[in-house]
Design a protein around this motif. Structure first.
Motif: not given
Length: 313
Positions: A104-107, A157-158, A190-194
């Motif tokens: 994620l960092t490099f993207a 954060v992710h 529940d992963t809705r926040l993500n």
């Protein structure tokens, strides 16, 4: 539930669901691409660092792009090659999240870096007399520090949101690396926040930067149309079109993966799209952005001449 949650300490990456012979062919092919990626980006870094004529803002940004591409490939490709040889080899929970964070960092850094590079070209072509003032070294360094900091913080954060989730099985990730959406499918909560955070981040880190890149290149194309020399116009169009192809594929693939409805994209198709990020894009960037450049070709010739002269002495 608490007892089951503590049992998931590693994951199995399923990789590509293919026969052993095809996996061996892919292993050889991907190893070759990986070597080209490291060689091409390493060559760009070496030339830019050794040749004083390439110590300009444009090549400063290209050197960071090469660093990101090398790190990108090193983060995902070795694990993918291991999985092709040993599909049942597990990856630890900590190792998996580390890979997710780095990916994620490099993207995210590359998204921001492409915007900075397009702005640099816009200033160089549309405001050449003010280029050295607008793109001073202080501005360039500030833009790079901001890009690296924003990419790292948003990735953090992710990953932090993933750490709050319980994982109580299964532990098989249907991917060739620890991709964030594939990990979220294994969470037993529940992963809705993500999902909401990912969508909002995509709006700010994909859609907005893509619009800025398109605006920059639109202004560049308008400036090119005013060039009276036919040869100069042809070369400029060739350069801009190749850059736009890479930008379109990079941002387009990411928007399709993270913002389009997931039911429209089978998991095997998603793996192919991610191959572009992990392997093909880092391999193509040196060729499109640097090795086709006249100044880079001249620097390469000078470096080869110096080497031949030193050997003769």
């Amino acid at each position: 539930m608490e007892k089951n949650q503590t049992m998931v300490t590693e994951f199995i990456l399923l990789g590509f669901c293919l026969g052993p012979r095809i996996q061996m062919v892919l292993f050889g092919l991907f190893t070759l691409f990986y070597a080209f990626t490291l060689l091409g980006n390493g060559l760009i870094l070496g030339l830019i660092s050794l040749d004083p004529r390439l110590h300009t803002p444009m090549y400063f940004f290209l050197s960071h792009l090469a660093i990101v591409d090398i790190a990108y490939a090193c983060n995902t490709v070795p694990q993918m090659l291991v999985n092709l040889l040993r599909p049942d080899k597990p990856i630890s929970f900590a190792g998996c999240l580390t890979q997710t964070f780095l990916f994620l960092t490099f993207a995210l850094i590359e998204c921001l870096l492409l915007v900075v590079m397009s702005y640099d070209r816009y200033v160089a072509i549309c405001h050449p007399l003010r280029y050295s003032v607008i793109m001073s070294w202080r501005v360039c360094i500030t833009l790079m520090v901001a890009s690296w900091a924003c990419g790292s913080l948003l990735a953090l954060v992710h990953v932090s949101l993933i750490l709050r989730l319980p994982f109580c099985g299964p532990h098989e990730i249907n991917h060739f690396f620890c991709e964030i959406l594939s990990i979220l499918k294994l969470a037993c909560a529940d992963t809705r926040l993500n999902q909401v955070v990912i969508f909002v981040a995509c709006m700010f880190i994909l859609v907005v930067p893509l619009c800025l890149v398109l605006v920059s290149y639109s202004r560049i194309l308008l400036a090119i149309l005013r060039i009276q020399s036919g040869e100069g116009r042809r070369k400029a169009f060739s350069t801009c079109s190749s850059h736009l192809c890479v930008v379109g594929l990079f941002f387009g693939s990411a928007i399709v993966m993270y913002m389009a409805p997931k039911s429209n994209h089978p998991e095997e198709q998603q793996k192919i799209l991610f191959l572009f990020y992990s392997l093909f894009n880092p391999m193509l960037n040196p060729l499109i952005y640097s090795l086709r450049n006249t100044e880079v070709k001249s620097a390469l010739r000078r470096a080869m001449c110096k080497k031949s002269h030193s050997q003769l002495e």
